[in-house]
Scaffold this motif. Structure first.
Motif, PDB file in Angstrom:
ATOM      1  N   THR A  27       0.847  -1.180   0.000  1.00 34.95           N
ATOM      2  CA  THR A  27       0.000   0.000   0.000  1.00 34.95           C
ATOM      3  C   THR A  27       0.880   1.226   0.000  1.00 34.95           C
ATOM      4  O   THR A  27       2.095   1.131   0.108  1.00 34.95           O
ATOM      5  N   LYS A  43      -1.497   6.757  12.171  1.00 35.40           N
ATOM      6  CA  LYS A  43      -1.985   6.598  10.794  1.00 35.40           C
ATOM      7  C   LYS A  43      -1.587   5.237  10.240  1.00 35.40           C
ATOM      8  O   LYS A  43      -2.368   4.593   9.540  1.00 35.40           O
ATOM      9  N   SER A  46      -3.946   2.670  11.763  1.00 36.50           N
ATOM     10  CA  SER A  46      -5.272   2.790  11.155  1.00 36.50           C
ATOM     11  C   SER A  46      -5.302   2.234   9.730  1.00 36.50           C
ATOM     12  O   SER A  46      -6.225   1.505   9.347  1.00 36.50           O
ATOM     13  N   THR A  47      -4.291   2.573   8.947  1.00 38.62           N
ATOM     14  CA  THR A  47      -4.217   2.098   7.563  1.00 38.62           C
ATOM     15  C   THR A  47      -4.080   0.580   7.513  1.00 38.62           C
ATOM     16  O   THR A  47      -4.762  -0.092   6.733  1.00 38.62           O
ATOM     17  N   SER A  49      -5.003  -1.584   9.796  1.00 41.61           N
ATOM     18  CA  SER A  49      -6.257  -2.157  10.263  1.00 41.61           C
ATOM     19  C   SER A  49      -7.274  -2.230   9.124  1.00 41.61           C
ATOM     20  O   SER A  49      -7.923  -3.253   8.903  1.00 41.61           O
ATOM     21  N   GLN A  50      -7.389  -1.137   8.385  1.00 43.21           N
ATOM     22  CA  GLN A  50      -8.336  -1.097   7.260  1.00 43.21           C
ATOM     23  C   GLN A  50      -7.931  -2.076   6.162  1.00 43.21           C
ATOM     24  O   GLN A  50      -8.766  -2.800   5.617  1.00 43.21           O
ATOM     25  N   LYS A  51      -6.649  -2.115   5.826  1.00 42.30           N
ATOM     26  CA  LYS A  51      -6.167  -3.018   4.771  1.00 42.30           C
ATOM     27  C   LYS A  51      -6.393  -4.482   5.158  1.00 42.30           C
ATOM     28  O   LYS A  51      -6.790  -5.296   4.324  1.00 42.30           O
ATOM     29  N   ALA A  53      -8.700  -5.635   7.232  1.00 42.63           N
ATOM     30  CA  ALA A  53     -10.149  -5.871   7.186  1.00 42.63           C
ATOM     31  C   ALA A  53     -10.592  -6.066   5.741  1.00 42.63           C
ATOM     32  O   ALA A  53     -11.365  -6.993   5.438  1.00 42.63           O
ATOM     33  N   ASP A  54     -10.111  -5.227   4.834  1.00 38.55           N
ATOM     34  CA  ASP A  54     -10.461  -5.350   3.421  1.00 38.55           C
ATOM     35  C   ASP A  54      -9.992  -6.686   2.851  1.00 38.55           C
ATOM     36  O   ASP A  54     -10.692  -7.316   2.065  1.00 38.55           O
ATOM     37  N   PRO A  59     -14.265  -7.646  10.358  1.00 43.19           N
ATOM     38  CA  PRO A  59     -14.244  -6.291  10.923  1.00 43.19           C
ATOM     39  C   PRO A  59     -12.798  -5.821  11.132  1.00 43.19           C
ATOM     40  O   PRO A  59     -11.881  -6.641  11.249  1.00 43.19           O
ATOM     41  N   LYS A  60     -12.619  -4.495  11.196  1.00 45.17           N
ATOM     42  CA  LYS A  60     -11.282  -3.950  11.394  1.00 45.17           C
ATOM     43  C   LYS A  60     -10.704  -4.446  12.716  1.00 45.17           C
ATOM     44  O   LYS A  60     -11.312  -4.269  13.761  1.00 45.17           O
ATOM     45  N   HIS A  62      -7.863  -4.552  15.868  1.00 47.14           N
ATOM     46  CA  HIS A  62      -7.087  -3.556  16.604  1.00 47.14           C
ATOM     47  C   HIS A  62      -5.613  -3.757  16.238  1.00 47.14           C
ATOM     48  O   HIS A  62      -5.051  -4.829  16.456  1.00 47.14           O
TER      49      HIS A  62
END
Length: 118
Positions: A27, A43, A46-47, A49-51, A53-54, A59-60, A62
């Motif tokens: 990414t 950041k 957070s990034t 976690s989202q990646k 989950a995707d 779910p995202k 921790h």
């Protein structure tokens, strides 16, 4: 904590690890200009976690990263994914390239989760 809950947490972590390993896990994130650019620990957490989950359709999770990621090719950082049951999985982040203010990195989850501490 019940055995079923521990098994579920480890299963989720295993799914995250498997999903991460199957994808081309890279990414990039644009950051404010500095020399070299840095991506804050918050950041990055957070990034990731989202990646994750995707990648897994879950779910995202921790994710906690202890330090900012310096935008210098080859720089690595270790983050930790923690499941609801307290079990953990390490995630290694490695900077692959930097384009101006944008840091490109790959990430890989460890193959095995660590059980929750008692």
């Amino acid at each position: 904590m019940s055995k079923a809950r521990k098994t579920t947490g480890i299963s989720i972590l295993t799914a995250v690890a498997a999903g991460t390993l199957l994808l081309g896990c890279s990414t990039s994130v644009e950051v404010k200009k500095s020399t070299p650019p840095k991506l804050s620990a918050e950041k990055l957490s957070s990034t990731l976690s989202q990646k994750l989950a995707d990648a897994t359709g879950q779910p995202k999770p921790h994710v906690s990263c202890p330090e900012d990621l310096v935008g210098k090719v080859g720089t690595t950082s270790r983050c930790t994914l923690t499941a609801d049951d307290g079990s953990t999985l390490g995630v290694t982040v490695k900077v692959t390239s930097v384009s101006g203010d944008q840091i490109h990195y790959d990430y890989k989850a460890d193959d095995k989760a660590s059980p929750a501490s008692s």
